[in-house]
Design an enzyme around this catalytic site. Structure first.
Site, PDB file in Angstrom:
ATOM      1  N   GLU A   1      45.223  18.122  37.249  1.00  7.28           N
ATOM      2  CA  GLU A   1      44.568  18.853  38.346  1.00  7.28           C
ATOM      3  C   GLU A   1      45.619  19.712  39.089  1.00  7.28           C
ATOM      4  O   GLU A   1      46.786  19.310  39.206  1.00  7.28           O
ATOM      5  CB  GLU A   1      44.004  17.785  39.291  1.00  7.28           C
ATOM      6  CG  GLU A   1      43.267  18.262  40.498  1.00  7.28           C
ATOM      7  CD  GLU A   1      42.823  17.069  41.369  1.00  7.28           C
ATOM      8  OE1 GLU A   1      43.297  15.927  41.160  1.00  7.28           O
ATOM      9  OE2 GLU A   1      41.993  17.294  42.261  1.00  7.28           O
TER      10      GLU A   1
ATOM     11  N   CYS B   1      39.478  14.698  38.415  1.00  4.04           N
ATOM     12  CA  CYS B   1      40.013  13.563  39.163  1.00  4.04           C
ATOM     13  C   CYS B   1      38.960  12.677  39.840  1.00  4.04           C
ATOM     14  O   CYS B   1      38.287  11.920  39.188  1.00  4.04           O
ATOM     15  CB  CYS B   1      41.058  14.062  40.157  1.00  4.04           C
ATOM     16  SG  CYS B   1      42.217  12.725  40.588  1.00  4.04           S
TER      17      CYS B   1
ATOM     18  N   VAL C   1      46.300   9.069  42.868  1.00  2.25           N
ATOM     19  CA  VAL C   1      47.145   8.360  43.828  1.00  2.25           C
ATOM     20  C   VAL C   1      46.683   6.908  44.004  1.00  2.25           C
ATOM     21  O   VAL C   1      47.446   6.076  44.473  1.00  2.25           O
ATOM     22  CB  VAL C   1      47.189   9.072  45.201  1.00  2.25           C
ATOM     23  CG1 VAL C   1      47.927  10.398  45.094  1.00  2.25           C
ATOM     24  CG2 VAL C   1      45.796   9.309  45.769  1.00  2.25           C
TER      25      VAL C   1
ATOM     26  N   LYS D   1      35.482  21.475  41.361  1.00  4.25           N
ATOM     27  CA  LYS D   1      35.345  20.047  41.706  1.00  4.25           C
ATOM     28  C   LYS D   1      34.310  19.847  42.818  1.00  4.25           C
ATOM     29  O   LYS D   1      34.402  20.481  43.878  1.00  4.25           O
ATOM     30  CB  LYS D   1      36.714  19.538  42.143  1.00  4.25           C
ATOM     31  CG  LYS D   1      36.819  18.039  42.384  1.00  4.25           C
ATOM     32  CD  LYS D   1      38.259  17.705  42.783  1.00  4.25           C
ATOM     33  CE  LYS D   1      38.506  16.228  42.939  1.00  4.25           C
ATOM     34  NZ  LYS D   1      39.883  15.941  43.368  1.00  4.25           N
TER      35      LYS D   1
END
Ligand code: ACM
Length: 269
Positions: free
Chosen positions: A45, A148, A175, A115
């Site tokens: 991404e 993501c 993350v 997205k």
């Protein structure tokens, strides 16, 4: 005819705000992918811009138009000679900035996905996409695209499977620690292959977790990269295997759904 496809995931280390460095890094990855004879390549991404922005000015400065921006042009060139490539791009379009996936095949821009589920501070920088995620047909195979955090919404992978995706290509900047397991679940509940390209490194106290991964259509992890290494991983798959949706003789993961009982899924919260 050999229907096997060499799917590659590029685990990268972009630098927030440094588009020239990111472009150079792209060149290195594409060279590696070419040497490995990759047919279908997934990049992380926001690979052109980095992730942990500090200001609107910084996001805007890093954003490019698809397909005319410098990153898009390089992707398009690489896709020549029957390749498919998907990369996360910080996209400028009119007055909006999107967290997008640019999709290129046979030397052309063949689609984009903006997205729809923005994560955390992304809501400060990006407009959310308003269109259903796409499925791209390439050399007889069907590739679904999501970005993501879409992993946390099983509806996205389901829609892609219902549209015929055999392989989900998934640029990511992870993350949290849950995505790799979640993608195995997305794989088994839809009977699809998944290819997640994550990034590594730190940006402004945000640590990215690597472990880019490819699963088969029954949740088996075919390839898992390390937490910190940069480079291209590759695996050969037969996307047609994903057309088998029966987990047992009597259990078809798509045909056994009960949409008449799922009304709540399409109501607002
Ligand atoms: C994410 O969507 N980059 C966590």
């Amino acid at each position: 005819m050999n229907m096997m496809v060499r799917v590659g995931i590029a685990q990268m280390h972009p630098q927030v705000g440094d588009v020239n460095k990111n472009l150079k890094h792209l060149g290195e990855m594409l060279k590696e992918a070419t040497a490995l004879r990759v047919d279908v390549l997934v990049l992380p991404e926001l690979a052109n811009s980095g992730y942990a922005f500090e200001s609107e000015e910084e996001v805007t400065r890093c954003a490019e138009e698809i397909p005319d921006g410098p990153y898009s042009i390089k992707l398009s060139e690489w896709s020549n000679s029957e390749r498919l490539i998907v990369a996360g791009i910080c996209e400028k379009s009119g007055d909006h900035i999107y967290n997008s996936a640019g999709i290129f095949a046979n030397g052309e821009h063949v689609g984009s996905y903006r997205k729809i589920h923005l994560f955390n501070r992304e809501k400060e920088w990006f407009s959310a996409g308003m269109d259903e995620p796409p499925v791209i047909s390439h050399l007889g195979h069907q590739y679904g695209i999501m970005v993501c955090w879409d992993w946390a919404f099983p509806e996205v992978a389901r829609i892609l499977a219902l549209k015929g995706a055999q392989v989900i290509l998934h640029p990511a900047n992870l993350v949290l620690a849950y995505c790799q397991d979640a993608m195995r679940t997305r794989s088994i509940e839809n009977g699809v292959f998944t290819a997640t390209a994550n990034r590594v490194g730190m940006e402004r106290n945000l640590a990215f977790s690597g472990k880019s991964q490819i699963t088969d259509n029954r949740a088996k992890v075919l390839l898992s990269l390390s937490e910190e290494d940069v480079g291209v991983g590759i695996i050969e798959i037969d996307p047609l295997a994903a057309d088998e949706k029966n987990l047992t003789k009597r259990n078809h993961v798509l045909e056994d759904r009960k949409p008449e009982l799922y009304q709540r899924l399409i109501e607002g919260s």
